[in-house]
Design an enzyme around this catalytic site. Structure first.
Site, short mmCIF file in Angstrom:
data_model
loop_
_atom_site.label_atom_id
_atom_site.label_comp_id
_atom_site.label_asym_id
_atom_site.label_seq_id
_atom_site.Cartn_x
_atom_site.Cartn_y
_atom_site.Cartn_z
CD GLN A 1 -7.39 -9.64 -4.35
OE1 GLN A 1 -7.28 -9.38 -3.17
NE2 GLN A 1 -8.54 -9.59 -5.01
CG LEU A 2 -2.77 -2.18 -3.69
CD1 LEU A 2 -2.57 -1.49 -5.02
CD2 LEU A 2 -3.22 -1.20 -2.62
CG ASP A 3 0.99 -3.09 -3.55
OD1 ASP A 3 1.15 -2.75 -4.74
OD2 ASP A 3 0.87 -2.26 -2.64
CD GLU A 4 -1.53 -9.38 -1.21
OE1 GLU A 4 -0.84 -10.41 -1.32
OE2 GLU A 4 -1.67 -8.79 -0.12
N GLY B 1 0.80 -1.23 0.00
CA GLY B 1 0.00 0.00 0.00
C GLY B 1 0.82 1.26 0.00
#
Lengths: 287, 287, 287, 287
Positions: D229-232, D204
């Site tokens: 999926q953020l940064d995943e 994040g």
């Protein structure tokens, strides 16, 4: 880029004895000077002491010249080689380049972004190749061909341009010519070179080819001050990168470019922040 | 340590031409052999091809000798230098040491923990210092003093002990003697040395002292095969560690110990897992 | 190991203001004390100042207690948290271990070789596994099983043994039990843990398994002071190693062992040389 | 830049079974195809097999389409996901940027120097800042402001521009906007992001600030494929750099820039050379 808070950088070298730090810090405290960063080193073998400190300019009741004037007696009493430089006045850095642009591109990027506290009054080259890129930055570009039969004239012209530019520092950013001894001697401790090997391995020409032939598993780069001994000057910074058996000479050259520009950028930064003190053929780097 | 699944490691080198991988993988597929890992390398300059693959032993209907017997015609047809070795039979590794114990301690730890697939039939030394530590591990320790006036006799005895131990591999774990050419020649590609510099920098004696004097910013270690050219054999592995201006020679020696043992451990592991193929004075390392 | 020259290490933290360095170095100079190494740090956010210096003991006309007595007024005038420790008296370090021996083997090697300035009065473990290796070194080994139903009694016994050993420092060298809050609180800034991940990634159990599942390309280890917040204490040192898609969880564990022991050794060395000052939940490391 | 020898890159993934390599290499040998580089990986947990090989185009009697046509039955027989791509046709890469230029400057340098086998049909940005630099390179620059109240329209325009540019790959070169799920879904495995932390630490916003607050001793960067999926998403490449207690958040940001651009350049190179195969949420990187 946040605004830079004015500071003075005091650096000195002198014979070691008890009381030097007390004398310097006492002097500063007496005038209300706040030390924001300080580093010391004592070289046991030679008995020399080295120090660098940064002083918050706003805490002193005088300017840089005032500081120099008042500090001079302290320096004299201890036999110091010393200087006081502020962190606001940009240094004047003149890069010399040939055809390869990876180091120059990196320097110009860092200059453009404000990361490098420096002005670049001009770029000198023995080729025309990089003119357009340099001039886009609004920086004058001087082409000084180096004819093997008239080297003396070429280097006289280069020296003239460096002097006209009032350069503090000359950076050989993969400049493929060897500077004659008189040019080296004219700017002692002020010419920085990036050599494309992990010195003292592979002094001289074609280091990547020789690294390939020897089968080393790491290649490197070395940022050093130029003296009249080729690739033998005081080392400022070095680094390496891993290579594999399937890397060709071209791969080594490609991987090496990234190390070269990184090592040069770090070394130049140390130099411009007055973090490097030369002692014989070695450096003290207060990083 | 999880149980090790039986595998065969096939390695070979041969002149490159179309169809080698097809021949080898076709041979294996024909017998149901499952390839669990494979690496190839083609050296363009010499036109040689190198390969290593691991085969799940349980998928083949014959044992190692059966595999060798059936593979021999394929190998012959392609002019291969080759071998098939299983990953179950421990190699027989004989360390030679002097007084310093950091590399030996590391090797014994890795042996003890099962990390190194090897037996250590004995340790040889020109000093008594490390006897107790070695013997605590249940490993015989042979003291063979190397009298400068009777070197030939000493190395004859060392050779005898190595042969009696049926050593596959000899490790010079900071053994401070230079092996005579006939010993080097007796175990080609089977003697591994750890040199305490980033070769080809500082070949020979006292590399940390010379690194200190030159003022390098990184020091290193090199694991290589021993040939009769001092510190000139094929390099298996290298690494470096950063040093600073305030590091003394003693600090360099201390920091270097950690790099030496790490580089030796990696190099020896590659060797014992048959990941290293020698090609002229270079290595292919299928890591 | 060269003979160690006696020195005092003075460390302190106090609110920043002009004249601290002058006061300290003036005090030392007044008594003829030669500063052999010095480092400072000012934390701008909190307005705190931190300093560590080493003084050549032979240059002072009094011993350590004399130094403490005379320095106390200087310290009080500046509101310092401070200590003076010599570099001759070995610290008393008690390792706690479970079954894995890689960190302990490394610590014992460094202790044995004189690299670690420490005594190891005993080793505590919740298992018997490492008794023979420890006792070979002439170090007492105490087995304190940690029964899940009687943890309080076990940790009372552990506390008793630590206190009997007059331990300065407790090292959790892959001790697989979580210390209860009252034990953490009993030894503030004196318990060092090595966690097998690059914190704050993978706090808690089975970090290598979770690193494997996430597919990270580097794994790491973290040496930190223990507080009652699991894996949240001030970080002293960290490092990483590269992993590849073909590395299994077992490979990660194996590669991680080398990073763990290296990071622990560096962190412990900093701690024992009084190079670490704790500031809130962070550390200043004068390396 | 030496001339590039034409090659085909065949990559595939399929359920593992005996004979896959034999089938593929047999097929190539049958047509005289010379394999210049090959890598395999078997994921034991899932039972999937992955392979990448490069074939010298001049050794095959047909072109890329001919190769695809003839290989299709082999691929089908083994249930492969596969592709054949040549190394001559440049990929079409569209960078998305905001105001920071370090990653973009680096990409344009590598493109300009021929190091990156790619065309850059245009650059998209939510700001005007980098227009002049991009246009100097002769590359069109499209400013698409992202109004918080009309994000859908902005991303519809961005999608349109990406599609018009016939982009193979989208690079978020420090683009400070989160892509909506439908954009992520539209280009699966084709959007590459550089995140300014060592994931999974500091997912994040403001990772450098959080790294500073936690007091980590290394900071890093992560190049990964973008999913909703953020940064995943699957990680391609990571690296770290050491920081010290005297580094401010601004220093972390400065040091981080160098790691970010290096990690992005390596990750993108792997992607453009078809060295990355996605498997679930992880990558196989045949480097």
């Amino acid at each position: 880029m946040s605004e830079r808070r004015p500071r003075y950088r005091l650096t000195f070298a002198c014979p070691d004895r008890v009381g030097i730090v007390a004398a310097v810090s006492g002097f500063l405290a007496e005038h209300g000077g706040s030390i924001t960063e300080a580093s010391q080193h004592c070289d046991a073998a030679s008995g020399w002491f080295f120090m660098r400190c940064e002083i918050d300019a706003a805490t002193l009741p005088f300017d840089g010249d005032g500081l120099r004037q008042r500090f001079a007696p302290v320096a004299e009493a201890h036999g110091m080689r010393w200087q006081v430089i502020d962190n606001i006045t940009p240094r004047r850095v003149v890069p010399l380049v040939s055809r390869q642009d990876h180091c120059l591109t990196d320097l110009l990027y860092r200059w453009r972004s404000g990361e490098l506290l420096a002005e670049i009054p001009c770029v000198l080259s023995n080729h025309e190749d990089l003119r357009a890129y340099v001039e886009w930055h609004g920086i004058p570009y001087h082409h000084v061909p180096v004819d093997p039969d008239h080297k003396a004239a070429a280097f006289a012209r280069i020296t003239e341009l460096i002097d006209q530019a009032r350069a503090d520092t000359v950076v050989l950013a993969r400049y493929m010519q060897i500077l004659p001894p008189e040019v080296c001697a004219r700017y002692p401790g002020r010419i920085i070179n990036i050599h494309h090997s992990f010195l003292p391995s592979f002094v001289g020409a074609r280091p990547y080819h020789r690294a390939f032939e020897r089968g080393v598993k790491l290649i490197g780069a070395t940022c050093h001050y130029v003296t009249d001994q080729l690739d033998e000057g005081p080392i400022i910074e070095q680094d390496v990168v891993r290579v594999h058996h399937d890397d060709t000479v071209d791969d080594l050259i490609r991987l090496g470019r990234d190390v070269e520009r990184t090592v040069l950028a770090r070394g130049l930064r140390y130099h411009l922040e007055d973090r490097v003190l030369i002692h014989g053929n070695k450096t003290i780097v207060f990083d």
